[in-house]
Design an enzyme around this catalytic site. Sequence first.
Site, PDB file in Angstrom:
ATOM      1  N   CYS A  91       0.809  -1.223   0.000  1.00 27.58           N
ATOM      2  CA  CYS A  91       0.000   0.000   0.000  1.00 27.58           C
ATOM      3  C   CYS A  91       0.842   1.273   0.000  1.00 27.58           C
ATOM      4  O   CYS A  91       0.315   2.361  -0.256  1.00 27.58           O
ATOM      5  CB  CYS A  91      -0.945  -0.003   1.192  1.00 27.58           C
ATOM      6  SG  CYS A  91      -2.092  -1.408   1.190  1.00 27.58           S
TER       7      CYS A  91
ATOM      8  N   HIS B 131      -3.307   7.104   1.920  1.00 24.71           N
ATOM      9  CA  HIS B 131      -3.738   5.791   1.443  1.00 24.71           C
ATOM     10  C   HIS B 131      -5.114   5.500   2.021  1.00 24.71           C
ATOM     11  O   HIS B 131      -5.343   5.645   3.227  1.00 24.71           O
ATOM     12  CB  HIS B 131      -2.722   4.739   1.879  1.00 24.71           C
ATOM     13  CG  HIS B 131      -3.234   3.342   1.803  1.00 24.71           C
ATOM     14  ND1 HIS B 131      -3.756   2.801   0.651  1.00 24.71           N
ATOM     15  CD2 HIS B 131      -3.316   2.365   2.758  1.00 24.71           C
ATOM     16  CE1 HIS B 131      -4.127   1.550   0.884  1.00 24.71           C
ATOM     17  NE2 HIS B 131      -3.878   1.274   2.148  1.00 24.71           N
TER      18      HIS B 131
ATOM     19  N   ASN C  39     -10.184  -0.392  -0.120  1.00 26.03           N
ATOM     20  CA  ASN C  39      -8.719  -0.366  -0.137  1.00 26.03           C
ATOM     21  C   ASN C  39      -8.226  -1.075  -1.395  1.00 26.03           C
ATOM     22  O   ASN C  39      -8.320  -2.294  -1.507  1.00 26.03           O
ATOM     23  CB  ASN C  39      -8.187  -1.055   1.121  1.00 26.03           C
ATOM     24  CG  ASN C  39      -6.674  -1.052   1.207  1.00 26.03           C
ATOM     25  OD1 ASN C  39      -5.977  -0.764   0.242  1.00 26.03           O
ATOM     26  ND2 ASN C  39      -6.149  -1.390   2.375  1.00 26.03           N
TER      27      ASN C  39
END
Length: 335
Positions: free
Chosen positions: A119, A261, A291
């Site tokens: 990520c 993020h 996500n």
Amino acid sequence: MEVINSNQIGVSFKGSGSYVPHQILTNHEISKKVDTSDEWIKSRTGISQRRISGLSENVSEMGYKAGLAAIEMAKWDIETIDLIILATSTPHDLFGSAPEIQSKLGANNAVAFDLTAACSGFLFAVITATQFLKAGSYRRAIVIGSDQLSSYVDWNDRRSCILFGDGAGALAIEATNEFDNLIGFSMRTDGQRGSFLNLPSQKNNDQIIDNINFSSGGFSTIAMNGQEVYKFAVREVPLIIDNLFKKTNFNSEKINWLLLHQANQRILDSVGDRLNISSEKILSNLSNYGNTSAATIPLMLDEAIRNKKIKENDIIATSGFGAGLSWGAALIRWG
């Protein structure tokens, strides 16, 4: 705008792009498979739905479409692109998916390679690309974040299957002698906490001949200690951004946007609170996409640019964080 000496090289951000699959998986639909509900998921994550790749879609195809959109916004000729970096943890080809994107784009003069940092990957890839440009090695770069996490989710685990989706985003970056719109950056890794979030290999032991052993197989599904990941994010992300503010003589009042993020809305809100950044400055599209790992930052960036939320010369504090454990931050000026 930071003006640089004529013998120095800075970078300019020229275009953005994104792509998400057409299949939409809602919280209500997930609740038919595992013991959960739309209200439970939204209250704990901020996610309402996510996109899932179809049978003909993969990291390369999504990355190609996002990259092409960024190139079109930048108004570049494909032949002028020197560098393509693909941030992904779910490559279509284990040996690397960036060359396939290069081929699809027809960017025959570009070198292309993958970068894996989960990520944090897109932010790390942007920083890596800018260093090539600022060193004078290349002039134009496309950085892509593309991930297909749906292939590695345990869809029977209600703790993790609610979080992840698929997508891609891209950024076009160009070297310039006039100014530098990468104001500052910082990157960190802590492998001692790597077990908090990982995607372990799943191997079978076998023999080629007697006494010559080997293992074969692929990967398991995403394993995550959600509580530890949350504590890590709300502690380390504000610290790295605040330290970057101090290093660059910036503060929360001088920035226009906080772009994190997109992992969990609670994390976004907590980081904003700890940095004294108002909720109006926090960019979030988590509700629609969940996500998407390396794709979350460029997906949100492209959406905000195309909606004319982010404008020329806006200051953006951005941070990626996740498996590794890895985390980083950058201050950029759009344009």
